[in-house]
Scaffold this motif. Sequence first.
Motif, mmCIF file in Angstrom:
data_model
loop_
_atom_site.group_PDB
_atom_site.id
_atom_site.type_symbol
_atom_site.label_atom_id
_atom_site.label_comp_id
_atom_site.label_asym_id
_atom_site.label_seq_id
_atom_site.Cartn_x
_atom_site.Cartn_y
_atom_site.Cartn_z
ATOM 1 N N VAL A 251 0.997 -1.343 0.036
ATOM 2 C CA VAL A 251 0.038 0.097 -0.021
ATOM 3 C C VAL A 251 0.940 1.323 0.073
ATOM 4 O O VAL A 251 1.778 1.474 0.789
ATOM 5 N N ALA A 252 0.892 1.946 -0.994
ATOM 6 C CA ALA A 252 1.565 3.333 -1.228
ATOM 7 C C ALA A 252 0.716 4.149 -1.531
ATOM 8 O O ALA A 252 -0.290 4.223 -2.148
ATOM 9 N N VAL A 253 1.333 5.635 -1.109
ATOM 10 C CA VAL A 253 0.769 6.923 -1.518
ATOM 11 C C VAL A 253 1.018 7.049 -2.959
ATOM 12 O O VAL A 253 2.215 7.004 -3.459
ATOM 13 N N LEU A 254 -0.101 7.325 -3.645
ATOM 14 C CA LEU A 254 0.021 7.520 -5.197
ATOM 15 C C LEU A 254 0.146 8.932 -5.621
ATOM 16 O O LEU A 254 -0.604 9.635 -5.104
ATOM 17 N N GLU A 255 0.958 9.461 -6.189
ATOM 18 C CA GLU A 255 0.987 10.647 -6.737
ATOM 19 C C GLU A 255 0.989 10.689 -8.259
ATOM 20 O O GLU A 255 2.062 11.366 -9.044
ATOM 21 N N GLY A 256 -0.131 10.273 -8.975
ATOM 22 C CA GLY A 256 -0.262 10.351 -10.602
ATOM 23 C C GLY A 256 0.147 9.169 -10.857
ATOM 24 O O GLY A 256 -0.457 8.820 -12.040
ATOM 25 N N GLU A 257 0.651 8.110 -10.477
ATOM 26 C CA GLU A 257 0.678 6.795 -10.889
ATOM 27 C C GLU A 257 -0.549 6.219 -11.059
ATOM 28 O O GLU A 257 -1.442 6.115 -10.200
ATOM 29 N N ILE A 263 -4.425 9.255 -2.582
ATOM 30 C CA ILE A 263 -4.891 8.075 -2.285
ATOM 31 C C ILE A 263 -3.872 7.247 -1.928
ATOM 32 O O ILE A 263 -2.799 7.144 -2.442
ATOM 33 N N CYS A 264 -4.051 5.880 -1.187
ATOM 34 C CA CYS A 264 -3.090 5.039 -0.760
ATOM 35 C C CYS A 264 -3.806 3.672 -1.408
ATOM 36 O O CYS A 264 -4.864 3.468 -1.116
ATOM 37 N N GLY A 266 -2.649 -0.562 -3.277
ATOM 38 C CA GLY A 266 -1.710 -1.612 -3.459
ATOM 39 C C GLY A 266 -1.336 -1.383 -4.802
ATOM 40 O O GLY A 266 -1.960 -1.821 -5.829
ATOM 41 N N VAL A 267 0.157 -1.506 -4.933
ATOM 42 C CA VAL A 267 0.762 -1.365 -6.282
ATOM 43 C C VAL A 267 2.045 -2.173 -5.913
ATOM 44 O O VAL A 267 2.707 -2.230 -4.933
ATOM 45 N N PRO A 268 2.791 -2.735 -7.274
ATOM 46 C CA PRO A 268 4.136 -3.119 -6.964
ATOM 47 C C PRO A 268 5.193 -1.878 -6.617
ATOM 48 O O PRO A 268 5.130 -0.883 -7.426
ATOM 49 N N CYS A 269 5.993 -2.088 -5.807
ATOM 50 C CA CYS A 269 7.005 -1.222 -5.336
ATOM 51 C C CYS A 269 8.361 -1.903 -5.182
ATOM 52 O O CYS A 269 8.706 -2.995 -5.069
ATOM 53 N N VAL A 270 9.422 -0.874 -5.246
ATOM 54 C CA VAL A 270 10.844 -1.488 -5.130
ATOM 55 C C VAL A 270 11.081 -1.036 -4.019
ATOM 56 O O VAL A 270 11.103 0.386 -3.412
ATOM 57 N N PHE A 271 11.435 -1.842 -2.922
ATOM 58 C CA PHE A 271 12.000 -1.560 -1.680
ATOM 59 C C PHE A 271 13.343 -1.699 -1.358
ATOM 60 O O PHE A 271 14.061 -2.945 -1.592
ATOM 61 N N GLY A 272 13.873 -0.710 -0.762
ATOM 62 C CA GLY A 272 15.420 -0.516 -0.510
ATOM 63 C C GLY A 272 15.622 0.159 0.773
ATOM 64 O O GLY A 272 14.520 0.401 1.510
ATOM 65 N N GLU A 273 17.017 0.456 1.079
ATOM 66 C CA GLU A 273 17.062 1.123 2.280
ATOM 67 C C GLU A 273 16.600 2.421 2.851
ATOM 68 O O GLU A 273 16.184 2.808 3.961
ATOM 69 N N VAL A 279 7.505 3.324 -7.278
ATOM 70 C CA VAL A 279 6.333 2.810 -7.480
ATOM 71 C C VAL A 279 6.237 2.108 -8.995
ATOM 72 O O VAL A 279 6.787 2.988 -9.874
ATOM 73 N N ILE A 280 6.103 1.117 -9.262
ATOM 74 C CA ILE A 280 6.144 0.371 -10.737
ATOM 75 C C ILE A 280 4.649 0.432 -11.312
ATOM 76 O O ILE A 280 3.800 -0.028 -10.753
ATOM 77 N N GLU A 281 4.669 1.133 -12.471
ATOM 78 C CA GLU A 281 3.204 1.102 -13.126
ATOM 79 C C GLU A 281 3.254 -0.143 -14.188
ATOM 80 O O GLU A 281 3.958 0.032 -15.170
ATOM 81 N N LEU A 282 2.394 -0.861 -13.887
ATOM 82 C CA LEU A 282 2.171 -1.906 -14.994
ATOM 83 C C LEU A 282 1.206 -1.610 -16.093
ATOM 84 O O LEU A 282 0.294 -0.696 -15.662
#
Length: 308
Positions: A251-257, A263-264, A266-273, A279-282
């Motif tokens: 669940v991520a905050v979307l800013e145009g994706e 809105i928040c 569920g979307v695919p995201c890259v998690f790192g440090e 946020v990956i747009e399919l």
Amino acid sequence: MKKITIVGAGRVGESTAHNLAKHETCREVMLIDIKEGVPQGTALDIQESAPIYDFDTRLAGSNDLKDMAGSNMVVITAGVPRKPGMSRSDVLDTNLAVLYGIVDEVKKHAPQAMLLIVSNPVDVLTYAAWKRSGFERRHVFGMAGVLDSARMASFVALETGFSVKDVSAMVLGGHGDTMVPMTRFATINGIPIDHFLSKEQIEKIVKRTREGGAEILSLRKTASAYDAPAAAIASMIDAISRNRRHILPAVAVLEGEYGLTDICMGVPCVFGEHGIEKVIELPLSAQEAAEFRKSAETVRADLAKLKK
């Protein structure tokens, strides 16, 4: 990570703490709960398993939110669980008040921490936590997609009889009945699942995925799922703690994706440090886009309650 705090020492919190400790994801786990003795006893119980599981993570329990000080991550599992027949939205008012109180304390005592929201309804509470905290969007996210995708992958493996290790699944959208299992992207060792399963079998898996939490709740009667959610939480934190750049649905905050803002979902995201690094747009088909919009409308209906 040096320190992770889990607010809510119920079954999800306890199982999460044990997962983090066993895998030495951090140096210290702090469990906080309003019930006296519960987080302290839970922490001690897990600590005493250290010689058996061979981990050096130290655990402690507290009834005071100020003891989250110094945390790199705060996981919020606190709140009232839903009962059989209830939707996740039915617990919004109670859990929102709980969330606000916790987030206010995070701002005071652990302002550098990332926030991982687990309490339901997770899409709405993640948005509320982001707004209340004022934190960067990459530092506030919710757990749902990893769990829903794991459920879908489990059901695919059970239906086909193939190893679950070969199954890859992805679920987007809100964490509820309108979630969007992405069957087009589901594979078994790279082979699309429709090579092995009929349309009817796939529809059955989609339905069971959407009702995965309710199915467990209806069987247990007095308890929701906790082992699978805890494993999902631990996998998200592991990706951040070890800077894996792991692609996980969250669940991520979307800013145009996906054409959505404020809105928040569920979307695919890259998690790192740094938390959510991208946020990956399919590319969605017409049907998938329609289902995603329908899911967004459901989330917005609950968000509207926050703004009254």
